[in-house]
Design an enzyme around this catalytic site. Sequence first.
Site, PDB file in Angstrom:
ATOM      1  N   ARG A  61     -13.421  -1.487   7.765  1.00  0.00           N
ATOM      2  CA  ARG A  61     -13.791  -0.564   6.699  1.00  0.00           C
ATOM      3  C   ARG A  61     -12.847   0.462   6.346  1.00  0.00           C
ATOM      4  NH1 ARG A  61     -19.694  -0.805   6.550  1.00  0.00           N
ATOM      5  NH2 ARG A  61     -20.407  -1.932   8.508  1.00  0.00           N
ATOM      6  N   HIS A  64     -10.149   4.116   3.140  1.00  0.00           N
ATOM      7  CA  HIS A  64     -10.874   5.248   2.312  1.00  0.00           C
ATOM      8  C   HIS A  64     -10.418   6.414   1.886  1.00  0.00           C
ATOM      9  CE1 HIS A  64     -14.372   2.106   3.298  1.00  0.00           C
ATOM     10  NE2 HIS A  64     -13.383   1.364   2.258  1.00  0.00           N
ATOM     11  N   LYS A  74     -12.906  14.500   7.626  1.00  0.00           N
ATOM     12  CA  LYS A  74     -13.633  13.641   8.429  1.00  0.00           C
ATOM     13  C   LYS A  74     -13.604  13.651   9.799  1.00  0.00           C
ATOM     14  CE  LYS A  74     -13.701   9.643   5.183  1.00  0.00           C
ATOM     15  NZ  LYS A  74     -13.581   8.182   4.884  1.00  0.00           N
ATOM     16  N   TYR A 134     -19.721   9.752  11.665  1.00  0.00           N
ATOM     17  CA  TYR A 134     -18.691  10.565  11.092  1.00  0.00           C
ATOM     18  C   TYR A 134     -19.374  11.869  10.139  1.00  0.00           C
ATOM     19  CZ  TYR A 134     -18.179   7.514   7.304  1.00  0.00           C
ATOM     20  OH  TYR A 134     -18.354   6.464   6.099  1.00  0.00           O
ATOM     21  N   ASP A 172     -13.029  -3.479  -0.548  1.00  0.00           N
ATOM     22  CA  ASP A 172     -11.714  -3.320   0.367  1.00  0.00           C
ATOM     23  C   ASP A 172     -10.689  -4.390   0.000  1.00  0.00           C
ATOM     24  OD1 ASP A 172     -12.684  -1.091   1.295  1.00  0.00           O
ATOM     25  OD2 ASP A 172     -13.402  -1.578   3.128  1.00  0.00           O
TER      26      ASP A 172
END
Length: 192
Positions: A61, A64, A74, A134, A172
């Site tokens: 993932r 970003h 984050k 998160y 992605d």
Amino acid sequence: MSLQIKSLGLDGVLEIVPPRFEDDRGFFSETWNAQLLSEHGVMLDFVQDNHSRSTAAGVLRGLHYQLPPYAQDKLVRVVKGSIFDVAVDIRRGSPSFAHWTALRISAAKWNQVLVPRGFAHGFLTLEPDTEVVYKVTSPYSASHSRAIRFDDPDIGIIWPMNASTFQLSDNDRMAPSLETAEIFDMHGEGRI
């Protein structure tokens, strides 16, 4: 055991290990304590918590980030399984522009990573059924959300698994390179 904070070599990217108190019933831990962290220079107002579950090892993932005014700090932790977590400095003009740092985060190690705004973030699951939680300092904004290719040669991330086996979203997989992406200036502001 006391709170442990360690720099990961890039401006503001920190490993944080909160104390965990265990006995025969289990454990207790304050995973975020604003007052305690502010004593260590970490002063953030989180507005949203996110929780992802990846069913297989090799789910990637990222990378970003969100553009201002929705740029996000984050705080990432793993509640089940483990990940290889990556932060990339995308502040054009920064001395560490395009540099990356990585950390293995796991439920067993009970560690977390703080990724400041101005950095792209991504993770690769290392175990099946991995769950990541998160906190972020700005809400999700689809019109400000961006991604950079995980395999951009100008960044050169060394992933711990063979990239041909990664499971990625279409977003992605089709992400632009750092060279062509909309990113931040040196101070984490604006679009460049």
